[in-house]
Motif scaffolding. Structure first.
Motif, short mmCIF file in Angstrom:
data_model
loop_
_atom_site.label_atom_id
_atom_site.label_comp_id
_atom_site.label_asym_id
_atom_site.label_seq_id
_atom_site.Cartn_x
_atom_site.Cartn_y
_atom_site.Cartn_z
N TRP A 312 0.83 -1.21 0.00
CA TRP A 312 0.00 0.00 0.00
C TRP A 312 0.86 1.26 0.00
N ALA A 313 1.93 1.26 0.79
CA ALA A 313 2.81 2.44 0.82
C ALA A 313 3.39 2.71 -0.57
N ALA A 314 3.84 1.65 -1.25
CA ALA A 314 4.42 1.82 -2.59
C ALA A 314 3.36 2.29 -3.59
N THR A 315 2.15 1.72 -3.50
CA THR A 315 1.09 2.09 -4.44
C THR A 315 0.68 3.54 -4.27
N ALA A 322 2.54 10.33 -9.38
CA ALA A 322 2.15 10.52 -10.77
C ALA A 322 1.18 11.68 -10.93
N ALA A 323 0.20 11.77 -10.03
CA ALA A 323 -0.77 12.88 -10.10
C ALA A 323 -0.09 14.22 -9.88
N LEU A 324 0.79 14.31 -8.88
CA LEU A 324 1.45 15.57 -8.57
C LEU A 324 2.40 15.98 -9.68
N ALA A 325 3.18 15.02 -10.21
CA ALA A 325 4.13 15.35 -11.28
C ALA A 325 3.40 15.81 -12.54
N ALA A 326 2.32 15.11 -12.91
CA ALA A 326 1.57 15.50 -14.11
C ALA A 326 0.93 16.87 -13.92
N GLY A 327 0.40 17.14 -12.73
CA GLY A 327 -0.20 18.45 -12.47
C GLY A 327 0.82 19.56 -12.55
N GLU A 328 2.03 19.33 -12.01
CA GLU A 328 3.06 20.36 -12.06
C GLU A 328 3.54 20.59 -13.49
N LEU A 329 3.67 19.53 -14.28
CA LEU A 329 4.05 19.70 -15.68
C LEU A 329 2.99 20.50 -16.43
N ALA A 330 1.71 20.24 -16.14
CA ALA A 330 0.65 21.02 -16.77
C ALA A 330 0.73 22.47 -16.35
N GLY A 331 1.06 22.71 -15.07
CA GLY A 331 1.21 24.09 -14.61
C GLY A 331 2.37 24.79 -15.28
N ALA A 349 -4.79 7.97 -11.89
CA ALA A 349 -5.44 6.69 -12.18
C ALA A 349 -4.44 5.70 -12.79
N PHE A 350 -3.61 6.18 -13.73
CA PHE A 350 -2.59 5.30 -14.31
C PHE A 350 -1.59 4.86 -13.24
N GLY A 351 -1.19 5.78 -12.35
CA GLY A 351 -0.24 5.44 -11.30
C GLY A 351 -0.80 4.39 -10.35
N TYR A 352 -2.05 4.57 -9.94
CA TYR A 352 -2.64 3.60 -9.01
C TYR A 352 -2.89 2.25 -9.69
N GLU A 353 -3.22 2.27 -10.98
CA GLU A 353 -3.40 1.00 -11.69
C GLU A 353 -2.07 0.25 -11.78
N PHE A 354 -0.99 1.01 -12.04
CA PHE A 354 0.33 0.38 -12.08
C PHE A 354 0.69 -0.19 -10.72
N LEU A 360 -0.02 -4.63 -5.20
CA LEU A 360 -1.12 -5.15 -4.39
C LEU A 360 -1.68 -6.47 -4.91
N ARG A 361 -1.82 -6.59 -6.23
CA ARG A 361 -2.49 -7.78 -6.77
C ARG A 361 -1.61 -9.02 -6.88
#
Length: 479
Positions: A312-315, A322-331, A349-354, A360-361
């Motif tokens: 869970w910690a890794a996920t 991924a969300a923070l990096a993508a948001g900052e690149l968009a900014g 979503a892509f980060g959590y799926e990965f 986890l799975r």
């Protein structure tokens, strides 16, 4: 992936942290020029990719990044982040220093007829990258390309410089090999086409260092099958070092450094690595078996998965990052605040799926009838076979050959406690025990059943929280 996870990976990881701090919490570049943010991003990216080509060049690029961010920084803490990034790159250059050499005789190698022109591919790639980077920079100056191209220009030019530095270093070390006295070792050598394989026996003769490197000779024309011959090694046998070897008066000139160096069991009589019988190699280590695995029923399914706390910690780290990096690149790209939410949501979503598919799975079930695993792509069930084998690579992965498949099972160190999951040694011992039981039982039932779990609600909750935190961090800086 293996190459990305070497010690050099500390630089890109530090660069990613610096990026998140500088463009997130610390407000980005203080210069209002549209190109400033892209220059700042470029000098962060360059050392992260240069370190794989040349550590020294990456260290200089890290210092340049720190200098640039000292001028761009809005606060002293932002400048300190840049210098911390540089210090990590500088610290890695210490690993290039030669260790204290063993007390062995030194002698200058016989002079070859000529030295080969080494590192040609790196030379061509470096010049190509620098030329393309300069052409793109001219296009930016003439306004044929926008400011975002500056990041690519800096990264490509930096990588080209690192490759050029790699070329110069390799050629200097090759000249130094034949110009100065080198440590001398008596070895066994297998001569092949453009390649030599070397065995350096330890004084006791039970084990030997085994390594190889490419040589300038286009072919070895000796008759008969390859066999070890006595030879003399000049140089220090360690990864990345340059060595030459002399066999029956023939001097083999290297065209590349020594690769991986491993220790193998050694047969003194044959001068070869000692062959290990399959039955001996697959013996069960009774000390590695957990109490629950000792004397377990042959057909009682047992299961292995990454410790839930660690998974869970890794996920969460992957998804939120991924969300923070993508948001900052968009900014940085100047996107409207309304765009940040969907960008962060999709990237998260892509980060959590990965993370779900890699942390986890994944799980493994087994008994004497075979194994059943769920990996990144889905489930797989295989029976034990006479040639089945279980080994681990000392890097957190167990390789399992069963039936018609080779399964890769992630086994990171147990966290937060040793009881949270089996270690690699414990899992190998438990699987070998089940395989040994299968060889003595007939007929055998099919492998155990395994069900692909559904994504838990907590995964979706973590994704929503990560997106919300990303917006809370980034929106104050963009509104």
């Amino acid at each position: 992936m293996g190459r990305l996870l070497r010690v050099e990976g500390l630089v890109p990881v530090t660069g990613a942290v610096a990026f998140l701090l500088l463009f997130g919490r610390l407000g980005g570049a203080g210069d209002p020029s549209p190109a400033a943010a892209w220059v700042g991003l470029g000098v962060l990216v360059a050392p992260a990719i240069m370190v794989y080509a040349h550590r020294g060049a990456a260290a200089w690029a890290g210092v340049l990044a720190a200098v640039v961010w000292t001028s761009l920084a809005q606060t002293a803490s932002a400048a300190l982040v840049g210098w911390a990034y540089a210090l990590v790159a500088i610290a890695l250059t210490r690993r290039d220093r030669s260790p204290v050499a063993a007390m062995v005789p030194r002698r200058q190698p016989p002079a070859p007829a000529g030295l080969p022109h080494v590192a040609v591919p790196a030379e061509v790639a470096g010049l190509t990258l620098m030329t393309l980077a300069m052409a793109t920079f001219v296009a930016v100056l003439l306004r044929y390309a926008g400011p975002p191209w500056i990041t690519g220009v800096i990264a490509a030019f930096g990588l080209g410089c690192a490759l050029a530095a790699r070329v110069l270093t390799h050629r200097a070390r090759l000249r130094q090999l034949f110009a100065t006295p080198q440590p001398v070792h008596e070895v066994r050598v297998v001569e092949q086409m453009g390649h030599v394989h070397v065995l350096l026996p330890h004084p006791g003769g039970l084990v030997a260092k085994e390594f190889a490197f490419d040589v300038a000779e286009p072919a070895w024309t000796g008759e008969g099958e390859a066999r070890t011959r006595p030879g003399t090694l000049y140089g220090e046998p360690r990864p990345g070092a340059w060595c030459a070897v002399e066999v029956e008066g023939r001097i083999h000139v290297p065209v590349g450094p020594v690769g991986d160096v491993i220790e193998v069991a050694y047969d003194v009589v044959q001068g070869l690595p000692r062959e290990i019988e399959d039955d001996e190699e697959q013996l069960v280590d009774p000390d590695a078996l957990r109490p629950a695995d000792r004397g377990a029923d042959a057909f009682e399914p047992r299961e292995h998965r990454i410790a839930p706390q660690r998974a869970w910690a890794a996920t969460v780290a992957i998804g939120f990052g991924a969300a923070l990096a993508a948001g900052e690149l968009a900014g940085i790209a100047g996107a409207d605040p309304a765009v940040l939410a969907p960008v962060a949501a999709v990237a998260g979503a892509f980060g959590y799926e990965f993370g779900w598919r890699t942390q986890l799975r994944p799980r493994l079930r087994w008994h004497a009838g075979g194994v059943a695993a769920i990996g990144f792509s889905g489930p797989d069930r295989q029976p034990w076979a006479t040639d089945s084998a279980v080994v681990h690579d000392d890097a957190g992965t167990v390789l399992l050959t069963a039936g018609e498949a080779v399964l890769t099972v992630p086994v990171p160190p147990p966290w937060p406690s040793p009881e949270s999951q089996r270690s690699a040694d414990e899992l190998v011992a438990a699987l070998r025990d089940a395989r040994s039981q299968s060889l003595a039982i007939s007929p055998l039932p099919p492998p155990p059943e395994i069900v692909v779990p559904r994504r838990p609600l907590a995964l979706y909750a973590a994704w929503l929280v990560s997106v919300a935190l990303t917006l809370l961090i980034l929106l104050p800086a963009t509104i």
